[in-house]
Every structure is written in C-alpha cells, then in structure tokens.
Design an enzyme around this catalytic site. Structure first.
Site, PDB file in Angstrom:
ATOM      1  N   GLU A 299       0.819  -1.222   0.000  1.00  0.00           N
ATOM      2  CA  GLU A 299       0.000   0.000   0.000  1.00  0.00           C
ATOM      3  C   GLU A 299       0.851   1.269   0.000  1.00  0.00           C
ATOM      4  OE1 GLU A 299      -3.549   0.438   2.225  1.00  0.00           O
ATOM      5  OE2 GLU A 299      -4.176  -1.648   1.973  1.00  0.00           O
TER       6      GLU A 299
ATOM      7  N   HIS B 278      -2.200  -1.176  10.015  1.00  0.00           N
ATOM      8  CA  HIS B 278      -1.613  -2.485  10.325  1.00  0.00           C
ATOM      9  C   HIS B 278      -0.362  -2.266  11.164  1.00  0.00           C
ATOM     10  CE1 HIS B 278      -3.487  -5.424   7.298  1.00  0.00           C
ATOM     11  NE2 HIS B 278      -4.137  -4.277   7.131  1.00  0.00           N
TER      12      HIS B 278
END
Length: 424
Positions: free
Chosen positions: A49, A289
């Site tokens: 990402e 995360h």
C-alpha cells in the site's frame, strides 16, 4: 576448529496504508516510516500500500544508506502499491498480476483497478546464493457478512503458491511476505504452505500457536499482539474502527500479515510484531496495520526439498467454494446480458417516440433518459456482463482445471508414490 556461523536475514513486511486522498496523514506517516527504517538494521524490507511513487522516493532517500537497492512496482491503472528495499543487489524483478482480482463494478474497492499481483525479485546474496523474494497484497474480504471475494483470494493463493513452489524447487532461498488477508490455518493458508513448499515463519518460531490460542480471552491487548501475532484491528492501533462493547475481547483483531520461508534453505529464528509505537508529533499509529519482523538463518547446507501436495480435503473445499461462486456469477452475467438485450429495443422505441412528442422540453427529457439508458446498457450489460463476465468466468474455469489436475495427481501419488500431505 571454529564452526562457521550461518548468515542471518532480518526481514520486515509492512502494510503502510498509503492510499492517496484517503489515508489520513499519509505523507507524514510514510516519511516517519522511512525515518524509523533508516535507524533499523534490516536486510530486506517489503512494503504494501505504497501507492504513490513520491512516497516511495521519500522512503528510498531516507533508507538508502543501509538499503541500497530498491524497486517500485507498476501495475494497471493505479499501481500495485508494492515496494522492495534490500541490502543485496537486485539482479532480476517482475510484476505478476493475479488472473482473478476483484470486480470492476466494485470501483469503490479499487482492487480490480490497481491490478494486484505478486512482485518478485532475485537478490544476489554475498554467499553466492540466490534469494527469491515475493511481495504481495491479496484481495481483502471487506465487511463482516458473507465473503464474496473468497474465491478470488483462493485463486490468488493458488497462483502465488505455484511461483513459490517453482522457486523452492530451483534451490533458491525463498521468502514471501505481505498482507495476505487470510487467517492462519485457513484454506488459502494451507494452499500456500502445502503446495508452495514454504512454512509460516510465525508458526515456525511458535509451533504451538494456532489461529486462536486457547487462552486468547484472558490476554490483554499487548499479549494478543506478542503471542497471537495480530497485526490488524488491534485495540493498540489508533486507526482501528470504533467497536461495540460486545467486542471487548478483541474478536476482530487478526493476524493478516505473514512472512513465509522455504524450510529447505532457511530457518526462522525469531518473529515479532513491530511498529507498535505512535508517530512522533502526530500521536497516531504508523499505519492501520502493524508490521511483522522475522529473522531467518540461512542453512549452510540446504536439505532436500520435502515435496508436499495439497490434500484432498483442501482441494474439495476449494472446488466447492469455486463452484458455488461460479453459479452465482453465471446468474449475474446472464442478468446483465439480458439487461443489454432488453435495452436495445427499448432505446429504439424511445427514439421513435421522440418524433411524436411535444413540446420541445419533453423531447429533451426523453433524449436524456435515452442517453442514460444507453450508458447503463453498455456499461452494465456489455462491459461488465459480457466482456468482464467472460473474462472472469474463463479465469475461474482455468482455476478449476488446475485444481482437478492436482486432485488426480493426489490420487496417483497415493497409489504409486506416497508423499507427506499437508494436514487437512
């Protein structure tokens, strides 16, 4: 006589949540990620990402003193979001797109448009051996209801497992990491570890761990991260969505980020969840995360590859899920094509009706209605129903054909060449 010490590799995998125009404090957070990485002594860093080339360049400039070699991978309309950094020279790299990767009508998800896949690279280790590196981000399940993307994620797990298997059989040091969006010991996890000939580094270090440790509900937030290895939706993460009191036992915290390794060439010595701190000045987590760090010890003398195959039960489960999904998608495809066929005479009829319409403003309204009807028919019926419908269906047929081949091989090996099979 001194014993030669096995060289070690310190590997980090981190989903950085770097969505442009969507992720809060994206620029500041990713810069902070680069600054923290520059202070660490990693041999290999795999990021997911990182959608912006400018964010990649910022991180690269910050870590270039230690991680000299880097690669940003390009794919589809919006990019793969995958990046690699290494102390060792990258001698070869490529981007391999998944055959099945979401649906174009789910444009707000974005998976189909970013062209998710497996970023691969071959690194030249100082020992002279080759490290085969794999970085990926599988399709997310999205939502708490039925997982309509499970079939695509199974296909992606199968696709990367074929790449891993080939690299292991070549005798390379194989490392695969990323945000796999799968639970430990789930069907996709079993496919990767059995057919891909790799081990889950976390389970290699903590062999007694399972998907949910027996004492999970007595663990505090820190223990859930340190013992269960949860990297996503932990209460320690400031970006976790607000939840109701019924979730106080941290039901939604998951281990979605993994490092897999080839047990024939390296051994996992340590694994831990890192980047738990908050970004200085922003008082927020580095990403939605946490990162996973693994220390791998390269075996001086590789052992023979113990070739396992996917078990009958795993293949049957996967085929069952795929057949169910195909039936649903076949119905959707036919409905969309029917929409196209019904719209054609309707559009013609409306055009004819315009000739008898008065006043002029009514003609404008009818013409606008016709244009919208045509756009809907072309996009939904032709582009999504006919073109993408056949595209996806052929991908599913190929997936099924490969699974059936494996099922026959399982039967043949059971009869003629008994091999250790993955636990079903």
């Amino acid at each position: 006589m001194s014993v030669e010490k096995a060289p070690e590799l310190r590997v980090l995998s981190f989903n950085c949540w770097g969505l442009r125009f969507v992720s809060k404090y994206r620029t500041e957070r990713l810069k902070a990620v680069g600054e923290k990485l520059a202070k660490c002594d990693y041999d290999i860093v795999l990021l997911q990402e990182v959608w912006s080339i400018y964010d990649f360049q910022e991180i690269r400039n910050l870590v270039s003193c230690n991680l000299v070699y880097s690669r940003f991978f390009h794919s589809a309309a919006m990019g793969a979001g995958l990046a690699m950094f290494s102390k060792f020279p990258i001698i070869e790299s490529s981007m391999n797109k998944y055959p099945l990767n979401g649906r174009p009508q789910a444009f707000w998800r974005g998976d189909w448009y970013v062209g998710k896949g497996v970023a691969t690279a071959s690194l030249q280790h100082p020992s002279g051996r080759i490290i085969s590196l794999f970085n990926t981000h599988l399709h997310a399940p999205y939502g708490k209801g039925a997982d309509t993307y499970l079939c695509h994620r199974l296909s992606q797990a199968w696709y990367i497992s074929k790449l891993l298997r080939a690299a292991v059989q070549r005798g390379h040091i194989v490392i695969a990491a990323g945000d796999f969006n799968i639970q430990p010991l789930s069907v996709p996890h079993e496919i990767i570890t059995s057919y891909g000939l790799v081990n889950d580094a976390w389970l290699s270090v903590y062999p007694d761990q399972v998907e949910h440790p027996p004492n999970r509900f007595s663990m505090n937030d820190k223990e859930l991260v340190e013992i269960a290895g949860t990297t996503c939706d932990s209460r320690l993460n400031t970006w976790r969505e607000n939840i109701s009191s019924k979730d106080m036992d941290d039901f939604v915290a998951k281990r979605l980020d993994y490092v897999f390794h080839s047990p024939s060439t390296c051994e996992a010595k340590n694994a831990k969840v890192v980047f738990l701190e908050r970004v200085p000045k922003l008082d927020c987590s580095y990403s939605d995360h946490f990162a996973i760090e693994t220390v791998l010890s390269i075996k001086l003398q590789p052992i023979p590859v113990q070739e396992t195959r996917v078990s009958y039960s795993i293949i049957d489960d996967t085929l069952g899920i795929t057949y169910q999904y195909m039936a649903r998608e076949r119905l959707h495809m036919r409905l969309r094509i029917a929409h196209l066929l019904i719209s054609i005479p309707l559009i013609i009829g409306v055009h004819v009706a315009i000739a008898w319409c008065d006043p002029a403003w009514l003609k404008v309204i009818i013409l606008f209605f016709t244009v919208m009807l045509t756009i809907a028919a072309v996009v939904n019926g032709f582009c999504i129903g006919l073109l993408f419908g056949r595209w996806e269906f052929n991908g599913l047929l190929e997936f099924v054909a490969e699974l059936k081949e494996q099922k026959l091989l399982c039967k043949q090996y059971l009869v003629d060449h008994p091999l250790p099979f993955a636990k079903s």
